[in-house]
Design a protein around this motif. Structure first.
Motif, PDB file in Angstrom:
ATOM      1  N   ALA A 248       5.912   5.432  12.105  1.00 34.50           N
ATOM      2  CA  ALA A 248       4.697   4.607  12.136  1.00 34.50           C
ATOM      3  C   ALA A 248       4.568   3.811  10.835  1.00 34.50           C
ATOM      4  CB  ALA A 248       3.459   5.481  12.337  1.00 34.50           C
ATOM      5  N   GLU A 249       3.962   2.641  10.916  1.00 34.28           N
ATOM      6  CA  GLU A 249       3.790   1.783   9.751  1.00 34.28           C
ATOM      7  C   GLU A 249       2.683   2.338   8.859  1.00 34.28           C
ATOM      8  OE1 GLU A 249       2.529  -2.855   8.709  1.00 34.28           O
ATOM      9  OE2 GLU A 249       2.645  -2.141  10.791  1.00 34.28           O
ATOM     10  N   TYR A 250       2.940   2.330   7.543  1.00 34.00           N
ATOM     11  CA  TYR A 250       1.936   2.775   6.581  1.00 34.00           C
ATOM     12  C   TYR A 250       0.935   1.639   6.363  1.00 34.00           C
ATOM     13  CZ  TYR A 250      -0.095   5.205   2.588  1.00 34.00           C
ATOM     14  OH  TYR A 250      -0.972   5.862   1.743  1.00 34.00           O
ATOM     15  N   THR A 251      -0.332   1.858   6.700  1.00 29.17           N
ATOM     16  CA  THR A 251      -1.342   0.805   6.694  1.00 29.17           C
ATOM     17  C   THR A 251      -2.370   1.030   5.582  1.00 29.17           C
ATOM     18  OG1 THR A 251      -2.807   1.994   8.201  1.00 29.17           O
ATOM     19  CG2 THR A 251      -1.104   0.578   9.197  1.00 29.17           C
TER      20      THR A 251
ATOM     21  N   PHE B  71       0.825  -1.212   0.000  1.00 32.28           N
ATOM     22  CA  PHE B  71       0.000   0.000   0.000  1.00 32.28           C
ATOM     23  C   PHE B  71       0.860   1.263   0.000  1.00 32.28           C
ATOM     24  CE2 PHE B  71      -3.085  -3.104   1.725  1.00 32.28           C
ATOM     25  CZ  PHE B  71      -4.045  -2.965   0.736  1.00 32.28           C
ATOM     26  N   ALA B  72       2.011   1.196   0.645  1.00 29.99           N
ATOM     27  CA  ALA B  72       2.926   2.341   0.617  1.00 29.99           C
ATOM     28  C   ALA B  72       3.425   2.583  -0.803  1.00 29.99           C
ATOM     29  CB  ALA B  72       4.100   2.101   1.568  1.00 29.99           C
ATOM     30  N   ARG B  73       3.680   1.499  -1.565  1.00 27.79           N
ATOM     31  CA  ARG B  73       4.137   1.636  -2.948  1.00 27.79           C
ATOM     32  C   ARG B  73       3.060   2.279  -3.816  1.00 27.79           C
ATOM     33  NH1 ARG B  73       7.571  -0.921  -6.638  1.00 27.79           N
ATOM     34  NH2 ARG B  73       7.407   0.278  -8.574  1.00 27.79           N
ATOM     35  N   LEU B  74       1.821   1.822  -3.660  1.00 26.72           N
ATOM     36  CA  LEU B  74       0.721   2.429  -4.405  1.00 26.72           C
ATOM     37  C   LEU B  74       0.627   3.926  -4.119  1.00 26.72           C
ATOM     38  CD1 LEU B  74      -2.213  -0.153  -4.050  1.00 26.72           C
ATOM     39  CD2 LEU B  74      -0.531   0.017  -5.873  1.00 26.72           C
ATOM     40  N   ALA B  75       0.673   4.267  -2.838  1.00 29.96           N
ATOM     41  CA  ALA B  75       0.540   5.671  -2.445  1.00 29.96           C
ATOM     42  C   ALA B  75       1.679   6.511  -3.005  1.00 29.96           C
ATOM     43  CB  ALA B  75       0.481   5.786  -0.928  1.00 29.96           C
ATOM     44  N   GLN B  76       2.915   6.009  -2.908  1.00 28.92           N
ATOM     45  CA  GLN B  76       4.067   6.779  -3.366  1.00 28.92           C
ATOM     46  C   GLN B  76       3.976   7.056  -4.866  1.00 28.92           C
ATOM     47  OE1 GLN B  76       6.534   7.952  -1.104  1.00 28.92           O
ATOM     48  NE2 GLN B  76       6.708   9.279  -2.890  1.00 28.92           N
ATOM     49  N   ASP B  77       3.602   6.046  -5.659  1.00 27.52           N
ATOM     50  CA  ASP B  77       3.479   6.252  -7.103  1.00 27.52           C
ATOM     51  C   ASP B  77       2.365   7.233  -7.439  1.00 27.52           C
ATOM     52  OD1 ASP B  77       5.566   4.575  -7.551  1.00 27.52           O
ATOM     53  OD2 ASP B  77       4.385   2.869  -8.245  1.00 27.52           O
ATOM     54  N   ILE B  78       1.246   7.169  -6.709  1.00 25.58           N
ATOM     55  CA  ILE B  78       0.139   8.105  -6.957  1.00 25.58           C
ATOM     56  C   ILE B  78       0.584   9.537  -6.669  1.00 25.58           C
ATOM     57  CG2 ILE B  78      -2.141   8.836  -6.130  1.00 25.58           C
ATOM     58  CD1 ILE B  78      -2.771   5.846  -5.670  1.00 25.58           C
ATOM     59  N   PHE B  79       1.225   9.747  -5.537  1.00 19.88           N
ATOM     60  CA  PHE B  79       1.625  11.109  -5.172  1.00 19.88           C
ATOM     61  C   PHE B  79       2.756  11.613  -6.066  1.00 19.88           C
ATOM     62  CE2 PHE B  79      -0.923  10.238  -1.499  1.00 19.88           C
ATOM     63  CZ  PHE B  79      -1.314  11.472  -1.006  1.00 19.88           C
ATOM     64  N   ASP B  80       3.685  10.732  -6.474  1.00 21.69           N
ATOM     65  CA  ASP B  80       4.762  11.152  -7.374  1.00 21.69           C
ATOM     66  C   ASP B  80       4.206  11.581  -8.729  1.00 21.69           C
ATOM     67  OD1 ASP B  80       6.600  10.640  -5.422  1.00 21.69           O
ATOM     68  OD2 ASP B  80       7.320   8.754  -6.266  1.00 21.69           O
ATOM     69  N   GLU B  81       3.281  10.788  -9.272  1.00 23.94           N
ATOM     70  CA  GLU B  81       2.729  11.089 -10.592  1.00 23.94           C
ATOM     71  C   GLU B  81       1.908  12.368 -10.589  1.00 23.94           C
ATOM     72  OE1 GLU B  81       1.869  10.929 -14.488  1.00 23.94           O
ATOM     73  OE2 GLU B  81       3.044   9.324 -13.554  1.00 23.94           O
ATOM     74  N   LEU B  82       1.133  12.573  -9.527  1.00 21.63           N
ATOM     75  CA  LEU B  82       0.188  13.700  -9.498  1.00 21.63           C
ATOM     76  C   LEU B  82       0.685  14.888  -8.685  1.00 21.63           C
ATOM     77  CD1 LEU B  82      -3.090  11.635  -8.935  1.00 21.63           C
ATOM     78  CD2 LEU B  82      -2.093  12.354 -11.100  1.00 21.63           C
TER      79      LEU B  82
ATOM     80  N   GLY C  80       1.401  20.132  -2.711  1.00 18.06           N
ATOM     81  CA  GLY C  80       2.392  19.782  -1.692  1.00 18.06           C
ATOM     82  C   GLY C  80       1.985  18.656  -0.767  1.00 18.06           C
ATOM     83  N   ALA C  81       0.817  18.042  -0.986  1.00 19.56           N
ATOM     84  CA  ALA C  81       0.395  16.931  -0.117  1.00 19.56           C
ATOM     85  C   ALA C  81       1.346  15.752  -0.292  1.00 19.56           C
ATOM     86  CB  ALA C  81      -1.039  16.523  -0.450  1.00 19.56           C
ATOM     87  N   ARG C  82       1.522  14.978   0.788  1.00 14.48           N
ATOM     88  CA  ARG C  82       2.444  13.839   0.783  1.00 14.48           C
ATOM     89  C   ARG C  82       1.708  12.602   1.298  1.00 14.48           C
ATOM     90  NH1 ARG C  82       4.568  17.449   4.136  1.00 14.48           N
ATOM     91  NH2 ARG C  82       4.608  15.964   5.873  1.00 14.48           N
ATOM     92  N   PRO C  83       2.155  11.420   0.907  1.00 13.11           N
ATOM     93  CA  PRO C  83       1.513  10.205   1.442  1.00 13.11           C
ATOM     94  C   PRO C  83       1.786  10.068   2.936  1.00 13.11           C
ATOM     95  CG  PRO C  83       3.437   9.635   0.105  1.00 13.11           C
ATOM     96  CD  PRO C  83       3.196  11.100  -0.092  1.00 13.11           C
ATOM     97  N   GLY C  84       0.778   9.648   3.674  1.00 16.40           N
ATOM     98  CA  GLY C  84       0.932   9.448   5.112  1.00 16.40           C
ATOM     99  C   GLY C  84       1.094  10.742   5.879  1.00 16.40           C
ATOM    100  N   GLN C  85       0.621  11.829   5.317  1.00 10.40           N
ATOM    101  CA  GLN C  85       0.780  13.135   5.972  1.00 10.40           C
ATOM    102  C   GLN C  85       0.119  13.126   7.347  1.00 10.40           C
ATOM    103  OE1 GLN C  85       0.464  16.296   3.122  1.00 10.40           O
ATOM    104  NE2 GLN C  85      -0.389  17.701   4.624  1.00 10.40           N
TER     105      GLN C  85
END
Length: 819
Positions: free
Chosen positions: A655-658, A627-638, A644-649
Motif C-alpha cells: 500500500a502507498e504511504y500517505t 512523507f515516507a521519508r519524514l516517517a522513516q527518519d523519525i522512527f530511525d532516530e527514535l 519496536g513500532a515501525r512506520p506504516g504499521q
C-alpha cells in the motif's frame, strides 16, 4: 429522535465534577500525596500549558493534579528534589479567567484562599487578589453589557435576540436578580408573541380551508372550520364566509327535506353530535351541529354545545401548536449541541422552555448546553488577543557554571564572577525587575540576610506573538559557599512572579593561598616534560599530515564548530513554542548548525520539556516519497524509545504511504514518548534542504502545514533551513506565510573568523603577522571559504615542509571559489 450528545464523560466529567466541588471545596480534604508524585507531574504540565496559553490542557492537567492531591501547600518537596509552591486552584482560576469563565475562576480562587496555604506566599496571594478583582470587574461588565443590549433589542421589538443577550449575562451571573427579572418579563412577552403568531397562522389556515370546502360544496365542514376561526378571533371576513356557507347549507337541506324531515334531522344531528363529543371526536361533532344551526339558527342546545366544543378545540390546538414549536426548538438546540454551537443551543432551548415550561427534556438539555459551553475550550488555538498571566521567569544557561539552571538543583561554579541570565515573558509591554541574594554562611551560625543586588523599573520588552519578552543578564560576585538569588518580576497591574536560583561557589585549588608556591616548584620539574610532550605530539600530527579544517562536509566535531554560540542560544530560547526558519546564502553553515542544534537538544536538561530532535535531509527526496521519508527518519532516530513500532504499521503490503498514514504515525510516536516521561514532550523536526518543497505540488506544503494544526501540534515544532525559502515563503499566497520565526544565518564576525583560523592549528603551525587579516580579506568572514582556504594552506605547508604560514602563502592561493 435527535441524537443528544453525551457531554459529561471522560475529561469533561472530571472537569464538571471539579467545578461542582469548588462550590464546597470538598477536594481540600483529598489525600496529601499520590504515589510516585503523579500530582506533581500533572501540576508541572498544567503550569507549562498555562504559560503556553493552552487553556483547556491547563484545566485538564490541573484538575487531575487536584484529584490526586487536593491540599495546596507552600515549599512542598516534589520528586524528592524540587521545592515548589503547590497552588493548583489559583492556577486553575487563571486558566478559567482566560477562557471567560469568570464564575468558575472566582470559585477556584475562593477554594485556594480557604485552604490558607497561599497566605504564606505574599506574591501569589497578591496575584490571587488581583485576578479576583479582574474577574469580578469582567463579570460586572458582561452583566451590564447584557442588560444594555437586551434593552436596545427589546426597544426594536427583537425579543428573541434580547433574550439571547440576557443569556450571556445569565451564563456568568446565574443569580443576578435584575437579569432574572428582565428575563422572566421577556419570556412572558415572547410567549404572548408566539401564541399570537400561532393564532394568526391557525386562522389563516382555517379560512383558506373553509374557502376551499365552500368551493367543493362541503358546506357543513366549511362552516365548522369558519366557526372555529371566529371563536379564535372575530373578523368581518370570517363572519361573511360563515354566513355564505350556512346560507348555502340551509338552501341545500331545505330543498331536500319537508318540515317533518327537518325536525327529524335536527333531533338526530344533536344526538349524534353529543355522542361524538363524548367520545372525543370534536371535529366531527362540530360538523354535525352545522346542519342543525343552518336549519334553526337559534337552537340553544346546538349553540351551547358548539361554543363548548369550539372552545375545547381552540385550547387543544393552541396546546399542540405550542408543543410542536417547543419540540422544533428542542431539536434545533440538539443540532446546535451536536455541532458545538453551545450559545445557539442555549438560546433555542431557552425559547422552548418559554413555550413549554414543563418540558423535562428541554430542562435537561439546557443544563448540558451550559456545561458544554463552560467546558468547551479550544486546546490548540491560542487567543488572538493578549492573555492575562503573571510574568513567567525562565533561567537560561549561565556563564562560569556547571549543572542545570532552573532544575531545582544547585549550580556549582568555579569562579566568584557569576552572571545570572534568563528571560521574563509577560502580556504587558513593561515590567519592573529586582534581583536579591541571600548567602548561606558556611559556618551556619548567622541568620541569612537578603541583599538587593539590582532593581530595574519600567523595562521595555520585545514583542513575540501576543506576549512580550524581557532578557536579563545580571552579573554578581559571590562568596564561597551557597548563594541564593531571587528574581522578582512585577507588571503594571501588580501581578508578580518570583523565581529562585542557587549557586554554590567552590574555590578551586588555583585560588588557594599556598597554590602558587607549590605550583612553582612543580612547574620547574614539569616544564621539560611538557615541552617534550608537545614536541612529540606536533611531530606525530605532522607525520599523519594533520589537517583539521573541513571544506564541503558539515562540521560535526564540537571542537571545530565555532562562532555560532549566540545563534544557537537564540534558537534554543524560541524553539519551546515556535517553529523556526533558518535562511542564508549557500554554504553559510546551515547544515552544520542543524547538526549541532540536534546535539544540544539531545543533551539539554530543561525543567519542563523533554526534547526529541530528528534531523531530516530532504535533498533528492522525490515528491511521492516525502512523507515516507519524514516517517522513516523519525522512527530511525527514535527507535530505542519506540518499543519496536515501525512506520506504516498495520498497512496492507504494497500500500502507498500517505499523508494520513504519516499523521497517524506522528500521533503514535508522541503517545509512546509521553508515556516515558513526566515532562512535556516536544518532537522537533530539523528539516534541512527544505528548498525541495518549492518544487513540490502546493498541496504537499498545505498538508505539511496542516500537520502543525492537529490536536498534537503543541508537542511538535520544526526548524527548517534552506537558501531560497525566505522570499518564496514570504508571499501571502504561500501556505507558510507568517508561520515561522525567521532567523538569518550570516557570515562570522571578525573575532569568530579569527578564532576559526587560529584555534584548530594552534601548537602545530605558526601564523605570521597579517595572515589572519589577509585570510579574512579573501573570505569575507564566510566560514566555508575560511575552511577551504585553510585546508589549502595546511596542505601547502606539508608539500613545502614548513611550519610557518606567511601572507605570501595566502596570496599564492588567493580567494577560494564559492562553489
Amino acid at each position: 429522535m435527535k441524537r443528544i450528545p453525551h457531554l459529561a464523560t471522560g475529561a469533561l466529567l472530571r472537569r464538571a465534577t471539579l467545578a461542582a466541588a469548588l462550590h464546597s471545596a470538598a477536594l481540600l480534604s483529598a489525600p496529601a500525596a499520590a504515589p510516585a508524585d503523579q500530582w506533581y507531574a500533572h501540576y508541572q504540565k498544567g503550569e507549562s500549558a498555562l504559560n503556553d496559553q493552552y487553556w483547556a490542557q491547563a484545566i485538564e492537567e490541573l484538575t487531575q493534579a487536584i484529584e490526586l492531591r487536593g491540599d495546596p501547600g507552600v515549599g512542598l518537596r516534589a520528586n524528592g528534589i524540587d521545592s515548589i509552591n503547590y497552588l493548583p486552584y489559583l492556577k486553575l482560576g487563571i486558566a478559567y479567567f482566560n477562557v471567560g469563565q469568570y464564575d468558575a475562576a472566582l470559585r477556584a480562587f475562593e477554594s485556594e484562599e480557604r485552604a490558607a496555604a497561599i497566605q504564606k506566599s505574599p506574591t501569589d496571594h497578591q496575584n490571587l487578589q488581583t485576578f479576583r478583582g479582574l474577574a469580578q470587574d469582567a463579570l460586572a461588565a458582561i452583566v451590564t453589557d447584557s442588560l444594555q443590549q437586551a434593552q436596545e433589542l427589546e426597544r426594536k421589538g427583537q425579543i428573541d435576540k434580547a433574550l439571547e443577550a440576557l443569556e450571556r449575562g445569565l451564563a456568568v451571573a446565574r443569580q443576578d436578580s435584575e437579569v432574572l427579572s428582565r428575563m422572566r418579563r421577556l419570556r412572558q412577552l415572547l410567549e404572548a408573541q408566539k401564541k399570537e403568531w400561532i393564532l394568526e397562522n391557525s386562522i389563516r389556515r382555517m379560512m383558506g380551508e373553509g374557502r376551499r370546502l365552500i368551493g367543493e360544496r362541503e358546506y357543513a365542514r366549511a362552516s365548522a372550520l369558519l366557526r372555529q376561526a371566529l371563536m379564535l378571533k372575530p373578523s368581518m371576513q370570517a363572519r361573511d364566509l360563515l354566513e355564505h356557507s350556512q346560507q348555502a347549507l340551509q338552501e341545500e337541506l331545505t330543498g331536500k327535506l319537508d318540515e317533518d324531515g327537518r325536525r327529524a334531522l335536527i333531533k338526530d344531528s344533536l344526538a349524534e353530535a353529543a355522542r361524538l363529543d363524548s367520545s372525543g371526536r370534536l371535529a366531527e361533532a362540530i360538523e354535525k351541529l352545522q346542519s342543525v344551526l343552518a336549519l334553526d339558527a337559534r337552537n340553544s342546545q346546538a349553540m351551547q354545545m358548539q361554543f363548548r366544543i369550539v372552545q375545547a378545540q381552540v385550547q387543544d390546538q393552541n396546546t399542540k401548536a405550542l408543543a410542536q414549536e417547543a419540540s422544533r426548538l428542542v431539536n434545533e438546540g440538539v443540532d446546535h449541541l451536536n455541532n458545538g454551537m453551545y450559545q445557539e443551543a442555549i438560546a433555542a432551548i431557552s425559547r422552548a422552555l418559554t413555550l413549554d415550561p414543563g418540558n423535562a427534556t428541554a430542562r435537561n438539555l439546557l443544563w448540558r448546553a451550559f456545561s458544554a459551553r463552560n467546558l468547551a475550550v479550544g486546546v490548540q488555538t491560542r487567543p488572538p488577543a493578549a492573555p492575562k498571566l503573571p510574568p513567567t521567569i525562565i533561567f537560561l544557561g549561565t556563564a562560569g557554571g556547571t549543572g542545570d539552571p532552573g532544575s531545582g538543583v544547585e549550580q556549582e561554579i568555579s569562579s566568584p564572577d557569576f552572571s545570572l541570565k534568563g528571560i521574563v515573558v509577560s502580556d504587558q509591554p513593561r515590567i519592573d525587575l529586582s534581583f536579591t541574594r541571600t548567602r548561606d554562611e558556611p559556618e551556619g551560625g548567622a541568620v541569612p540576610v537578603e541583599v538587593v543586588v539590582a532593581s530595574k523599573a519600567g523595562l521595555a520588552g520585545e514583542q513575540a506573538g501576543n506576549l512580550y519578552r524581557f532578557r536579563f543578564d545580571q552579573p554578581s560576585t559571590v562568596p564561597e559557599g551557597v548563594t541564593r538569588f531571587k528574581v522578582t518580576a512585577v507588571d503594571p497591574r501588580g501581578l508578580a512572579s518570583e523565581a529562585s536560583f542557587h549557586v554554590r561557589y567552590v574555590r578551586p585549588l588555583s585560588r588557594s593561598p599556598w597554590f602558587y608556591p607549590a605550583l612553582g616548584l612543580l612547574a620547574a620539574a614539569a616544564l621539560g616534560g611538557v615541552q617534550m610532550y608537545r614536541t612529540r605530539r606536533r611531530n606525530l600530527l605532522r607525520r599523519r599530515r594533520f589537517n583539521p579544517y573541513v571544506a564541503g562536509a558539515p562540521v560535526l566535531d564540537n571542537d571545530l564548530f565555532l562562532g555560532r554560540d549566540a545563534l544557537l542560544s537564540r534558537i534554543l530560547e524560541s524553539v519551546h513554542n515556535n517553529s523556526i526558519l533558518l535562511f542564508g546564502e549557500r554554504r553559510i553553515g546551515k547544515t552544520s548548525l542543524q547538526h549541532h542544534l540536534r546535539k544540544r537538544l539531545q543533551n539539554i536538561q530543561d525543567p519542563v520539556y523533554e526534547f526529541h530532535p530528528v534531523y531530516i535531509d530532504l535533498e533528492g527526496t522525490p515528491e511521492d516519497r516525502f512523507f515516507a521519508r519524514l516517517a522513516q527518519d523519525i522512527f530511525d532516530e527514535l527507535s530505542p524509545m519506540l518499543d519496536g513500532a515501525r512506520p506504516g504499521q498495520g498497512m496492507p503490503e504494497g500500500a502507498e504511504y500517505t499523508y494520513q498514514t504519516f499523521v497517524r504515525d506522528v500521533h503514535l510516536v508522541l503517545k509512546i514518548l509521553k508515556k516515558r516521561s513526566a515532562k512535556r514532550v516536544k518532537l522537533i523536526l530539523l528539516i534541512d534542504e527544505v528548498d525541495e518543497l518549492n518544487n513540490y505540488d502546493p498541496r504537499i506544503n498545505q498538508r505539511l502545514r496542516s500537520l502543525f494544526m492537529k490536536s498534537f501540534a503543541e508537542d511538535l515544532v520544526a526548524v527548517v533551513s534552506g537558501v531560497g525559502i525566505s522570499k518564496h515563503w514570504a508571499s501571502e499566497g504561500s501556505p507558510w506565510y507568517n508561520f515561522f520565526e525567521e532567523i538569518e544565518v550570516k557570515a562570522f564576525t571578525r573575532e569568530d573568523a579569527a578564532d576559526l583560523i587560529q584555534r584548530p592549528i594552534r601548537g602545530v603551525f605558526k601564523l605570521n603577522e597579517g595572515v589572519v587579516d589577509r585570510i579574512i580579506e579573501h573570505t569575507d568572514c564566510k566560514p566555508y571559504l575560511i575552511q577551504k582556504l585553510c585546508v589549502s594552506l595546511v596542505n601547502r605547508m606539508y608539500v613545502e615542509g614548513r611550519r610557518r604560514i606567511t601572507v605570501a602563502d595566502v596570496d599564492a592561493i588567493g580567494r577560494p571559489a564559492e562553489g
